[in-house]
Design an enzyme around this catalytic site. Structure first.
Site, PDB file in Angstrom:
ATOM      1  N   HIS A  66       0.611  -1.075  -0.100  1.00  0.00           N
ATOM      2  CA  HIS A  66       0.032  -0.105   0.083  1.00  0.00           C
ATOM      3  C   HIS A  66       0.911   1.207   0.008  1.00  0.00           C
ATOM      4  O   HIS A  66       2.040   1.036   0.504  1.00  0.00           O
ATOM      5  CB  HIS A  66      -0.879   0.012   1.276  1.00  0.00           C
ATOM      6  CG  HIS A  66      -2.037  -1.179   1.080  1.00  0.00           C
ATOM      7  ND1 HIS A  66      -2.963  -1.042   1.849  1.00  0.00           N
ATOM      8  CD2 HIS A  66      -2.345  -1.932   0.158  1.00  0.00           C
ATOM      9  CE1 HIS A  66      -4.033  -2.098   1.432  1.00  0.00           C
ATOM     10  NE2 HIS A  66      -3.530  -2.633   0.415  1.00  0.00           N
ATOM     11  N   GLU A  68       1.078   3.704   1.889  1.00  0.00           N
ATOM     12  CA  GLU A  68       1.660   4.297   3.112  1.00  0.00           C
ATOM     13  C   GLU A  68       2.918   3.421   3.256  1.00  0.00           C
ATOM     14  O   GLU A  68       3.873   4.120   3.890  1.00  0.00           O
ATOM     15  CB  GLU A  68       0.561   3.983   4.169  1.00  0.00           C
ATOM     16  CG  GLU A  68      -0.744   4.806   4.122  1.00  0.00           C
ATOM     17  CD  GLU A  68      -1.646   3.967   3.444  1.00  0.00           C
ATOM     18  OE1 GLU A  68      -1.453   3.330   2.290  1.00  0.00           O
ATOM     19  OE2 GLU A  68      -2.913   3.982   3.900  1.00  0.00           O
ATOM     20  N   CYS A 100      -2.020  -0.782   7.435  1.00  0.00           N
ATOM     21  CA  CYS A 100      -1.263   0.452   7.290  1.00  0.00           C
ATOM     22  C   CYS A 100      -1.439   1.187   8.464  1.00  0.00           C
ATOM     23  O   CYS A 100      -0.698   2.108   8.928  1.00  0.00           O
ATOM     24  CB  CYS A 100      -1.804   1.352   6.242  1.00  0.00           C
ATOM     25  SG  CYS A 100      -1.328   0.392   4.553  1.00  0.00           S
ATOM     26  N   ALA A 177     -22.390   8.686 -37.644  1.00  0.00           N
ATOM     27  CA  ALA A 177     -22.509   7.844 -38.927  1.00  0.00           C
ATOM     28  C   ALA A 177     -23.008   8.619 -40.157  1.00  0.00           C
ATOM     29  O   ALA A 177     -24.025   9.488 -39.730  1.00  0.00           O
ATOM     30  CB  ALA A 177     -23.117   6.679 -38.798  1.00  0.00           C
ATOM     31  N   ALA A 179     -25.578   9.124 -43.772  1.00  0.00           N
ATOM     32  CA  ALA A 179     -26.635   8.583 -43.858  1.00  0.00           C
ATOM     33  C   ALA A 179     -26.896   7.170 -44.300  1.00  0.00           C
ATOM     34  O   ALA A 179     -27.856   6.520 -43.955  1.00  0.00           O
ATOM     35  CB  ALA A 179     -27.615   9.456 -44.874  1.00  0.00           C
ATOM     36  N   THR A 211     -23.180  -3.165 -33.069  1.00  0.00           N
ATOM     37  CA  THR A 211     -21.742  -2.782 -33.463  1.00  0.00           C
ATOM     38  C   THR A 211     -20.955  -3.821 -33.965  1.00  0.00           C
ATOM     39  O   THR A 211     -20.228  -3.939 -34.970  1.00  0.00           O
ATOM     40  CB  THR A 211     -21.064  -1.911 -32.305  1.00  0.00           C
ATOM     41  OG1 THR A 211     -21.913  -0.641 -31.864  1.00  0.00           O
ATOM     42  CG2 THR A 211     -19.632  -1.464 -32.575  1.00  0.00           C
ATOM     43  N   GLU A 322     -18.666   1.617 -25.416  1.00  0.00           N
ATOM     44  CA  GLU A 322     -18.289   2.017 -27.010  1.00  0.00           C
ATOM     45  C   GLU A 322     -19.400   1.378 -27.838  1.00  0.00           C
ATOM     46  O   GLU A 322     -19.721   0.433 -27.626  1.00  0.00           O
ATOM     47  CB  GLU A 322     -17.016   1.486 -27.149  1.00  0.00           C
ATOM     48  CG  GLU A 322     -15.839   2.315 -26.635  1.00  0.00           C
ATOM     49  CD  GLU A 322     -14.491   1.980 -27.334  1.00  0.00           C
ATOM     50  OE1 GLU A 322     -14.478   1.922 -28.668  1.00  0.00           O
ATOM     51  OE2 GLU A 322     -13.549   1.667 -26.583  1.00  0.00           O
TER      52      GLU A 322
HETATM   53  C1  AOF Z   1      -4.654  -0.448  -1.662  1.00  0.00           C
HETATM   54  N1  AOF Z   1      -3.554   0.102  -1.801  1.00  0.00           N
HETATM   55  O1  AOF Z   1      -2.178   1.934  -0.995  1.00  0.00           O
HETATM   56  C2  AOF Z   1      -4.347   1.257   0.135  1.00  0.00           C
HETATM   57  C3  AOF Z   1      -5.525   0.511   0.234  1.00  0.00           C
HETATM   58  O2  AOF Z   1      -6.348  -6.233  -1.210  1.00  0.00           O
HETATM   59  P1  AOF Z   1      -5.539  -5.416  -0.149  1.00  0.00           P
HETATM   60  O3  AOF Z   1      -5.048  -6.338   1.007  1.00  0.00           O
HETATM   61  O4  AOF Z   1      -4.296  -4.924  -0.772  1.00  0.00           O
HETATM   62  O5  AOF Z   1      -6.489  -4.326   0.664  1.00  0.00           O
HETATM   63  C4  AOF Z   1      -7.142  -3.599  -0.162  1.00  0.00           C
HETATM   64  C5  AOF Z   1      -8.024  -2.485   0.606  1.00  0.00           C
HETATM   65  O6  AOF Z   1      -7.194  -1.622   1.459  1.00  0.00           O
HETATM   66  C6  AOF Z   1      -8.722  -1.499  -0.547  1.00  0.00           C
HETATM   67  O7  AOF Z   1      -9.796  -1.981  -0.772  1.00  0.00           O
HETATM   68  C7  AOF Z   1      -8.592  -0.154   0.558  1.00  0.00           C
HETATM   69  O8  AOF Z   1      -9.914  -0.324   1.205  1.00  0.00           O
HETATM   70  C8  AOF Z   1      -7.560  -0.292   1.372  1.00  0.00           C
HETATM   71  N2  AOF Z   1      -6.548   0.499   1.027  1.00  0.00           N
HETATM   72  N3  AOF Z   1      -5.494  -0.557  -0.720  1.00  0.00           N
HETATM   73  O9  AOF Z   1      -4.777  -1.308  -2.523  1.00  0.00           O
HETATM   74  C9  AOF Z   1      -3.496   1.254  -1.014  1.00  0.00           C
HETATM   75  N4  AOF Z   1      -4.083   2.335   1.123  1.00  0.00           N
HETATM   76 ZN    ZN Z   2      -3.373  -0.265   3.707  1.00  0.00          ZN
END
Ligand code: AOF
Ligand code: ZN
Length: 394
Positions: A66, A68, A100, A177, A179, A211, A322
């Site tokens: 993540h 953080e 985190c 498109a 005619a 399409t 699309e």
């Molecule tokens: C992220 N990236 O930087 C932050 C998240 O699947 P996980 O365990 O990685 O957890 C995902 C959840 O963690 C995500 O749905 C969100 O609520 C929280 N924060 N997730 O992927 C990040 N800070």
């Molecule tokens: Zn996190």
């Protein structure tokens, strides 16, 4: 002219610094756009105790560290007594990675500034835990910008359906498109390359069977020019809305080049299609096809809400609509559109199909008002990005 600052606000320097650092965090978050699905984009800036930037990070791919954690790693010991700016409330759960909230506590961060609260009930609660441990937490800083950058994921978590962008190309008089039905190359090669970038950022492309029958498109994202390989690590799901199962088995969308979902009505005759899907499955193709049966609902053929629910179940966070003015009109009518991207060519047709089919508007009071988000020239054309105007508060 500047407004006087109310007494209960933080001193100007502090507030200006907060905004600047959060703006940077939003910028960092954007670097993950297109590669984090089904996870959010998140950016983080960590300052040391004296207010100097000690570390930066963003979430790069689902399952990866993540934002953080990346920023804290970069900051190391310098994070102690410092401030962390995060675009999304820090998570408080152990999923693919650890919480985190705990990482911030362990690093000794004294203050955490958050842009948007986490609407994901599984992961939320980080702000509460941090406060309970004496960390100062402030929320809502630069929330609007952070929301915009994370619109796809936030929509998907809050509404339980994919974020939907309708893309179209038209002449200045709004026709897609001529005619006689011919429609190719209304916009420039530059615009078409830009569409591939849009596709590359989405999890799925949705098109109507009309399409497929008219243009036999491939509906894949091709890398263009200096753009990074958009296919890297993820396959774009092609979705065909085909209530009566009319997609020819020879259609390019069933070429095995990318996964395809053909959505038919529950009572459709689709024997040949189902046989073709089985055949592709046997080839073990990355481009397996599947026929899914959904409730029939007139006048659209299938229930569009059910279609989006099905895509949500498949972890489609953002979809690009699309092809097919009729289908697009139906989504607008159902209030299911989150963004419109129009490529307008400086050309006139005067006759031919309009870009959008019937959208449930019979009189001007029913007009679907949008708000412009961005206007950018693309080669000789103009790209307009808009979203539904928020409902006015009474
Ligand atoms: C992220 N990236 O930087 C932050 C998240 O699947 P996980 O365990 O990685 O957890 C995902 C959840 O963690 C995500 O749905 C969100 O609520 C929280 N924060 N997730 O992927 C990040 N800070
Ligand atoms: Zn996190």
């Amino acid at each position: 002219m500047s407004q006087p600052i109310p007494r209960d606000e933080p001193p100007p320097a502090g507030r200006a610094a907060d905004l600047a650092h959060m703006r940077r965090a939003v910028e960092l978050a954007a670097r993950g756009h297109g590669t984090t699905s089904p996870n959010p984009v998140v950016g983080c800036v960590v300052l040391d105790a004296s207010g100097r930037v000690a570390g930066e990070g963003f979430h790069a791919y689902a399952g990866g560290p993540h934002a953080e954690v990346v920023a804290l790693r970069a900051a190391g010991e310098r994070a102690r007594g410092g401030t962390a700016y995060v675009t999304l409330e820090p998570c408080d759960h152990t999923g693919r990675t650890g919480p985190c909230s705990a990482a911030l506590l362990e690093a000794g961060v004294a203050r955490v500034v958050v842009a948007v609260g986490d609407p994901n009930p599984v992961a939320a609660g980080g702000a509460g835990r941090l406060r309970a441990h004496g960390v100062v937490v402030e929320s809502g800083v630069l929330a609007e910008e952070a929301e915009r950058g994370n619109a796809e994921w936030l929509t998907s978590v809050r509404l339980g359906r994919p974020h939907l962008t309708w893309k179209y190309a038209a002449t200045l008089d709004g026709r897609s498109a001529a005619a006689d039905g011919t429609s190719q190359w209304i916009t420039s090669p530059e615009s078409r390359a830009d569409v591939h970038r849009l596709r590359a950022g989405a999890d799925a492309i949705i098109a109507g069977v009309g399409t497929v029958l008219a243009d036999d498109p491939r509906l894949t994202a091709r890398p263009s020019g200096d753009a990074p390989d958009p296919g890297a690590g993820r396959r774009l799901l092609r979705v065909i809305v085909d209530s009566d199962g009319r997609t020819p088995v020879s259609a390019r969308v069933l070429d095995g080049g990318a996964p395809t979902l053909v959505a038919v009505a529950h009572d459709a005759r689709a024997t040949e299609l189902e046989a073709r899907a089985k055949e592709l499955g046997r080839l073990g193709a990355d481009g397996a096809a599947e026929v899914v049966r959904l409730p029939r609902r007139e006048p659209y053929g299938i229930d569009l809400h059910a279609l989006l629910a099905e895509l949500h179940r498949r972890q489609v966070v953002s979809a690009l609509l699309e092809g097919g003015p009729t289908l697009a009109g139906s989504f607008v009518r159902e209030g299911l559109l989150d963004r419109v991207v129009g490529y307008l060519a400086p050309a006139l047709l005067g006759e031919g199909a309009a870009a959008l089919g019937p959208a449930g508007v019979t009189t001007i009071a029913g007009i679907h008002r949008l708000e412009l988000e961005d206007v950018t020239p693309i080669g000789p054309d103009l790209r307009l990005t808009a979203r539904p105007a928020p409902l006015k508060e009474k």
